[in-house]
Design a protein around this motif. Structure first.
Motif, PDB file in Angstrom:
ATOM      1  N   LEU A   8       0.864  -1.632   0.453  1.00 42.00           N
ATOM      2  CA  LEU A   8       0.047  -0.040   0.055  1.00 42.00           C
ATOM      3  C   LEU A   8       0.915   1.203   0.211  1.00 42.00           C
ATOM      4  O   LEU A   8       1.517   1.209   1.438  1.00 42.00           O
ATOM      5  CB  LEU A   8      -1.641  -0.533   0.997  1.00 42.00           C
ATOM      6  CG  LEU A   8      -1.782   0.567   1.388  1.00 42.00           C
ATOM      7  CD1 LEU A   8      -2.719   1.309   0.327  1.00 42.00           C
ATOM      8  CD2 LEU A   8      -2.567   0.729   2.527  1.00 42.00           C
ATOM      9  N   ASN A   9       1.089   1.444  -1.003  1.00 41.81           N
ATOM     10  CA  ASN A   9       2.178   2.599  -1.574  1.00 41.81           C
ATOM     11  C   ASN A   9       1.565   4.315  -0.711  1.00 41.81           C
ATOM     12  O   ASN A   9       0.898   4.606  -1.682  1.00 41.81           O
ATOM     13  CB  ASN A   9       3.004   2.689  -3.048  1.00 41.81           C
ATOM     14  CG  ASN A   9       3.800   3.814  -2.621  1.00 41.81           C
ATOM     15  OD1 ASN A   9       4.188   4.134  -2.163  1.00 41.81           O
ATOM     16  ND2 ASN A   9       3.405   3.746  -4.829  1.00 41.81           N
ATOM     17  N   LEU A  10       2.168   4.916   0.474  1.00 38.10           N
ATOM     18  CA  LEU A  10       1.635   5.936   0.960  1.00 38.10           C
ATOM     19  C   LEU A  10       2.667   6.931   0.276  1.00 38.10           C
ATOM     20  O   LEU A  10       2.389   8.273   0.724  1.00 38.10           O
ATOM     21  CB  LEU A  10       2.234   6.247   2.298  1.00 38.10           C
ATOM     22  CG  LEU A  10       1.028   4.837   3.036  1.00 38.10           C
ATOM     23  CD1 LEU A  10       0.870   4.347   4.863  1.00 38.10           C
ATOM     24  CD2 LEU A  10      -0.147   4.667   2.744  1.00 38.10           C
ATOM     25  N   SER A  11       3.808   7.055  -0.292  1.00 35.15           N
ATOM     26  CA  SER A  11       4.704   7.979  -1.254  1.00 35.15           C
ATOM     27  C   SER A  11       4.142   8.323  -2.169  1.00 35.15           C
ATOM     28  O   SER A  11       4.643   9.681  -2.772  1.00 35.15           O
ATOM     29  CB  SER A  11       5.880   7.833  -1.135  1.00 35.15           C
ATOM     30  OG  SER A  11       6.113   6.404  -2.662  1.00 35.15           O
ATOM     31  N   ASN A  12       2.993   7.860  -2.951  1.00 37.74           N
ATOM     32  CA  ASN A  12       2.353   8.449  -4.168  1.00 37.74           C
ATOM     33  C   ASN A  12       1.907   9.747  -4.489  1.00 37.74           C
ATOM     34  O   ASN A  12       2.231  10.896  -5.387  1.00 37.74           O
ATOM     35  CB  ASN A  12       1.342   7.902  -4.871  1.00 37.74           C
ATOM     36  CG  ASN A  12       1.577   6.481  -5.475  1.00 37.74           C
ATOM     37  OD1 ASN A  12       2.083   6.570  -5.973  1.00 37.74           O
ATOM     38  ND2 ASN A  12       0.289   6.052  -5.855  1.00 37.74           N
ATOM     39  N   ILE A  22       6.859  -3.474 -13.930  1.00 37.46           N
ATOM     40  CA  ILE A  22       5.339  -3.136 -14.191  1.00 37.46           C
ATOM     41  C   ILE A  22       4.718  -2.184 -13.776  1.00 37.46           C
ATOM     42  O   ILE A  22       4.267  -1.270 -13.718  1.00 37.46           O
ATOM     43  CB  ILE A  22       5.118  -3.922 -15.297  1.00 37.46           C
ATOM     44  CG1 ILE A  22       5.677  -4.343 -16.793  1.00 37.46           C
ATOM     45  CG2 ILE A  22       3.400  -3.710 -16.405  1.00 37.46           C
ATOM     46  CD1 ILE A  22       5.635  -5.428 -17.471  1.00 37.46           C
ATOM     47  N   ALA A  23       4.650  -3.093 -12.710  1.00 41.32           N
ATOM     48  CA  ALA A  23       3.378  -1.952 -11.508  1.00 41.32           C
ATOM     49  C   ALA A  23       3.841  -1.043 -11.036  1.00 41.32           C
ATOM     50  O   ALA A  23       3.079   0.524 -10.817  1.00 41.32           O
ATOM     51  CB  ALA A  23       3.061  -3.163 -10.187  1.00 41.32           C
ATOM     52  N   TRP A  24       5.527  -0.886 -10.571  1.00 40.65           N
ATOM     53  CA  TRP A  24       5.552   0.444 -10.259  1.00 40.65           C
ATOM     54  C   TRP A  24       5.946   1.103 -10.620  1.00 40.65           C
ATOM     55  O   TRP A  24       5.796   2.744 -10.655  1.00 40.65           O
ATOM     56  CB  TRP A  24       7.081  -0.311  -9.545  1.00 40.65           C
ATOM     57  CG  TRP A  24       7.220  -0.634  -8.191  1.00 40.65           C
ATOM     58  CD1 TRP A  24       6.820  -1.699  -7.706  1.00 40.65           C
ATOM     59  CD2 TRP A  24       6.859  -0.195  -6.393  1.00 40.65           C
ATOM     60  NE1 TRP A  24       7.022  -2.441  -6.826  1.00 40.65           N
ATOM     61  CE2 TRP A  24       6.426  -1.277  -5.832  1.00 40.65           C
ATOM     62  CE3 TRP A  24       6.713   1.394  -6.631  1.00 40.65           C
ATOM     63  CZ2 TRP A  24       6.575  -0.673  -4.164  1.00 40.65           C
ATOM     64  CZ3 TRP A  24       6.220   1.958  -4.908  1.00 40.65           C
ATOM     65  CH2 TRP A  24       6.373   0.599  -4.194  1.00 40.65           C
ATOM     66  N   GLY A  25       5.914   1.293 -12.413  1.00 39.08           N
ATOM     67  CA  GLY A  25       6.029   1.982 -13.351  1.00 39.08           C
ATOM     68  C   GLY A  25       4.519   2.756 -13.933  1.00 39.08           C
ATOM     69  O   GLY A  25       4.238   3.926 -13.681  1.00 39.08           O
ATOM     70  N   ILE A  26       3.818   1.348 -13.852  1.00 34.09           N
ATOM     71  CA  ILE A  26       2.489   2.516 -13.744  1.00 34.09           C
ATOM     72  C   ILE A  26       1.840   3.060 -12.361  1.00 34.09           C
ATOM     73  O   ILE A  26       1.016   4.268 -13.178  1.00 34.09           O
ATOM     74  CB  ILE A  26       1.494   0.945 -13.440  1.00 34.09           C
ATOM     75  CG1 ILE A  26       1.454   0.085 -15.568  1.00 34.09           C
ATOM     76  CG2 ILE A  26       0.066   1.281 -14.346  1.00 34.09           C
ATOM     77  CD1 ILE A  26       0.697  -1.708 -15.432  1.00 34.09           C
ATOM     78  N   SER A  27       1.960   2.721 -11.893  1.00 36.75           N
ATOM     79  CA  SER A  27       1.957   3.308 -10.341  1.00 36.75           C
ATOM     80  C   SER A  27       2.543   4.878 -10.060  1.00 36.75           C
ATOM     81  O   SER A  27       1.901   5.752 -10.404  1.00 36.75           O
ATOM     82  CB  SER A  27       2.549   3.010  -9.519  1.00 36.75           C
ATOM     83  OG  SER A  27       2.281   3.525  -8.218  1.00 36.75           O
ATOM     84  N   GLY A  28       3.908   5.298 -10.815  1.00 36.85           N
ATOM     85  CA  GLY A  28       4.361   6.231 -10.869  1.00 36.85           C
ATOM     86  C   GLY A  28       3.702   7.172 -11.752  1.00 36.85           C
ATOM     87  O   GLY A  28       4.429   8.650 -12.086  1.00 36.85           O
ATOM     88  N   LEU A  29       3.624   6.540 -13.096  1.00 35.23           N
ATOM     89  CA  LEU A  29       2.641   7.409 -14.411  1.00 35.23           C
ATOM     90  C   LEU A  29       2.239   7.874 -13.482  1.00 35.23           C
ATOM     91  O   LEU A  29       1.629   9.578 -14.508  1.00 35.23           O
ATOM     92  CB  LEU A  29       2.440   6.202 -15.096  1.00 35.23           C
ATOM     93  CG  LEU A  29       3.951   5.958 -16.253  1.00 35.23           C
ATOM     94  CD1 LEU A  29       3.482   4.599 -17.688  1.00 35.23           C
ATOM     95  CD2 LEU A  29       4.200   7.168 -17.466  1.00 35.23           C
ATOM     96  N   ILE A  30       0.473   7.139 -12.979  1.00 33.63           N
ATOM     97  CA  ILE A  30      -0.263   7.745 -12.525  1.00 33.63           C
ATOM     98  C   ILE A  30      -0.005   8.591 -11.443  1.00 33.63           C
ATOM     99  O   ILE A  30      -1.166   9.562 -11.383  1.00 33.63           O
ATOM    100  CB  ILE A  30      -1.240   7.041 -12.221  1.00 33.63           C
ATOM    101  CG1 ILE A  30      -2.313   5.499 -13.425  1.00 33.63           C
ATOM    102  CG2 ILE A  30      -2.500   7.088 -11.164  1.00 33.63           C
ATOM    103  CD1 ILE A  30      -2.588   4.324 -12.790  1.00 33.63           C
ATOM    104  N   ALA A  31       0.845   8.793 -10.664  1.00 32.03           N
ATOM    105  CA  ALA A  31       1.213   9.349  -9.575  1.00 32.03           C
ATOM    106  C   ALA A  31       1.343  11.091 -10.293  1.00 32.03           C
ATOM    107  O   ALA A  31       1.275  11.805  -9.935  1.00 32.03           O
ATOM    108  CB  ALA A  31       2.324   8.948  -8.518  1.00 32.03           C
ATOM    109  N   GLY A  32       2.132  10.841 -11.408  1.00 33.96           N
ATOM    110  CA  GLY A  32       2.516  11.710 -11.921  1.00 33.96           C
ATOM    111  C   GLY A  32       1.369  12.141 -12.518  1.00 33.96           C
ATOM    112  O   GLY A  32       1.381  14.018 -12.467  1.00 33.96           O
TER     113      GLY A  32
END
Length: 316
Positions: free
Chosen positions: A62-66, A217-227
């Motif tokens: 559960l990534n709280l850093s987004n 890939i999951a971390w990359g998608i998460s970073g894209l959405i966060a950006g």
């Protein structure tokens, strides 16, 4: 499937009932403005929740850093614009930076915590969020800034309401991303691998699923959405690192409403949280409890899905 449909119906009915109560007796033009504003911000909550769900389903984190990652991305984009970089280039660099930050955590830190409890993983991402927020606050002093997109100058009239293109883009993007993520998780090999990892990491490793590749890939998608979410939040709400960082709180509430699994409920919950927060401004008494709205909604939904069960999240 029936349980998920019922949950979606209950969440929608609850939100619509609350919005109707808050709007009762108010001029329709005023209510419309607050609804449109709430839908735009709620779309960002939904996007944040979707990013959390995608990552949780693949990695159990559960990534709280987004929020902090998104804040750094939009601040960097703003700074590059002050240095007269082309606008499109600043957006690309900002989103690329958030994706890189997510991948750095996902590849360098997260693997060492892969076998720890979910709470430990979540707290670790909170620590990373504080580090990123500290770097952002050090680089940019607290000041009044404005991050504007060209789409802010384009508007349309819908049912007598003036709606900027930016708000339409955000709302439509939230819907499109939900559909795209659902199709990706359901129809692609990598999506199926993510679902398998969420169910059982040990068995997934035994049957040959490429864990490192799938989680990357999951971390990359998460970073894209966060950006993307950070850029839109900086434009629609306020270009303030602390404000954008804590955007993750209502996003978590939306994700919890969807039980960290149901993307449709995450979308509806995020939209409704945004609208209810906006509509609470109209209430003379309840406007002071706006920050509580996401938590109250999440608690009510959890109590509903938890009925007759014990330790719902145990073992997840």
């Amino acid at each position: 499937m029936a349980q998920r449909t019922l949950t979606l119906f209950i969440v929608t009915a609850l939100m619509l009932g609350t919005c109707t109560y808050l709007a009762w007796g108010k001029p329709s033009s005023v209510v419309g403005l607050f609804v449109v504003s709430g839908l735009a911000v709620g779309s960002l909550y939904s996007l944040g929740g979707i990013g959390l769900v995608v990552l949780f389903r693949a990695t159990g984190v559960l990534n709280l850093s987004n929020g902090a990652i998104g804040a750094l991305g939009v601040m960097l984009a703003w700074q590059l614009q002050q240095w007269n970089f082309p606008q499109i280039a600043t957006w690309v660099i900002g989103i690329a930076t958030t994706t890189l930050l997510a991948l750095v955590y996902g590849r360098l830190i997260a693997p060492g915590l892969a076998w720890r409890d979910p709470v430990v993983k979540a707290v670790a991402t909170l620590g990373f969020a504080l580090i990123v927020l500290g770097i952002t606050a050090f680089a940019w002093e607290d000041d009044v800034r404005k991050f504007a997109l060209p789409s802010d100058k384009i508007s349309y009239t819908l049912l007598g309401l003036r709606i900027t293109l930016t708000r339409l883009i955000v709302i439509l993007a939230a819907i499109a991303i939900v559909i795209a993520v659902w199709l990706y998780l359901s129809k692609t090999r990598t999506g199926l691998n993510m679902r398998a990892l969420a169910d059982n990491r040990d068995i997934s490793a035994l049957i040959g699923i490429p864990i490192v590749k799938t989680e990357t890939i999951a971390w990359g998608i998460s970073g894209l959405i966060a950006g993307f979410t950070g850029l839109m939040f900086g434009d629609l709400v306020r270009l303030e690192p602390f404000v954008i960082t804590f955007m993750v709180i209502p996003a978590i509430s939306a994700a919890i409403c969807g039980q960290l699994r149901n993307l449709g409920v995450v979308l509806i919950a995020g939209l409704c949280i945004g609208v209810i927060e906006s509509m609470l401004t109209l209430h003379p008494v309840l406007k002071s409890v706006r920050p509580m709205a996401p938590f109250v909604i999440a608690i009510i939904v959890l109590m509903w899905v938890q009925r007759g069960r014990t330790n719902y999240f145990a073992g997840n």
